[in-house]
Enzyme design. Sequence first.
Site, PDB file in Angstrom:
ATOM      1  N   SER A 173       5.600   1.199   7.429  1.00  0.00           N
ATOM      2  CA  SER A 173       5.760   2.075   6.275  1.00  0.00           C
ATOM      3  C   SER A 173       6.738   1.479   5.244  1.00  0.00           C
ATOM      4  CB  SER A 173       6.194   3.463   6.739  1.00  0.00           C
ATOM      5  OG  SER A 173       6.121   4.399   5.692  1.00  0.00           O
ATOM      6  N   ASP A 273      -4.638   7.572   6.825  1.00  0.00           N
ATOM      7  CA  ASP A 273      -3.389   7.352   6.102  1.00  0.00           C
ATOM      8  C   ASP A 273      -3.636   7.327   4.593  1.00  0.00           C
ATOM      9  OD1 ASP A 273      -0.858   6.641   5.271  1.00  0.00           O
ATOM     10  OD2 ASP A 273      -0.861   4.664   6.216  1.00  0.00           O
TER      11      ASP A 273
END
Length: 451
Positions: A173, A273
């Site tokens: 991330s 995602d």
Amino acid sequence: MGSIAKEIDAKELEKEFLPFLRMYKDGTVERLLGTPYVPPSPLDPETEVSSKDITISLDPSISARLYLPKFNQTHHQKLPILVYYHGGGFCIESAFSSDHHRFLNSLVAQGQVVAVSVEYRLVPEHFLPNAYEDCWAALQWVASHVKDDNVVNKEPWLMNHGDFSRVFLGGDSAGANIVHNTAMRAGVESLHDGVKLVGAFLTHPYFWGSKPVRSEASEGHDKALPCLVWNFVYPNAPGGIDNPMINPFVETGAHSLAVLGCSRVLVAVAEKDELRDRGVYYYEELIKSKWEGEAELVQVEGEDHAFHVLNFETENAKTLIKRLASFLLKPKPPTQSAAGPWQLIIKVAGFRNKKKNRRAHVYEAINTQGDFMFFGVNSSLARTAPGVLLEAVVEACLIAENHGLHHVLFLSDCRGLVKVFNSGRASDGQDNVRLADINFLVLHGFLCKMI
């Protein structure tokens, strides 16, 4: 009553950034997401990985959790080094969080690496670009261990077990965003004592931009969470959401993906995602750029952001961790190439004296058993850095021929030289003359390759 009123006043809310945190007027920060901190373990019962916490810097405050896998101590085994940056939108989570600790125990055991999980400073106590600077400083600290220069505070796990020819970056991330930006910086700035990055993996990387890519929706794009997070964590970012640190597809000068400072990259994305398309686009743009490395894309169906850290026990998480470990275990390309039909391995380097405006080259040759054969150093009249090194190549080839050796593998850290040598074309006229000399040798029985 007055003291109670003051206490209530002191805890008066100043700002909320939901769902992540609340900031109070007394300067305290309440983080609403994230997992609890856990201590390091001398020996994890499941993976037999050891961990400990260390301080990298007091000012600024940078620390790390180190991990060491179980291995045969009698062989003094040298292991690859993984510098890891945790995710959390630059404002939550930690190198000491239970989820990252569990994930890294598993990865270190399977990948057989010494890992350094960096505890960088978080927003809002320290807005960006502080985290980027902390992570670069941590990488430089790791690289500083390549030499045993009798400095007292060197970390023994790195000194005794780290292989500095196999240094990797990894992150999830926001941590994957840091991996990209750190690798970009390593492409234009030197690490301590010439340490080079071999590879980097980016799982569910956090990138965004003002214009949608692939299947991203146009409506509300500037109000999407990735955009709001960036504006919060880096309010003064030049270019805003199109700053190259968050939008790496703004190819200008030093920000071009071609300068990425490692030779292997793995990008992992998850089907559900919100950042998936950016990750795929990053992979596609990287392989289309002039970057000369090897890129891989791993796509996992049915999963969401950072599932391999947050939902560690699932089969998909275990499969992805195994894939990351495989990436770390893959042998170095030079090791594979050197096992070919080579009689001689020659490393070439160039340097410049700016005060005297002079250039020089140096080369050193060994046979495939590692025995020293010859070396040379000389001034150069070349106008370009690849030209200086091409002079060294021609000179070394002639000496090799005198030794009756005609199969030569050249090693160079200069990507420009590798490109010129293997393409057989140069923009400078003098350099093309030197390439012609090398081609003449090839026509008369030389076998040459450069990596």
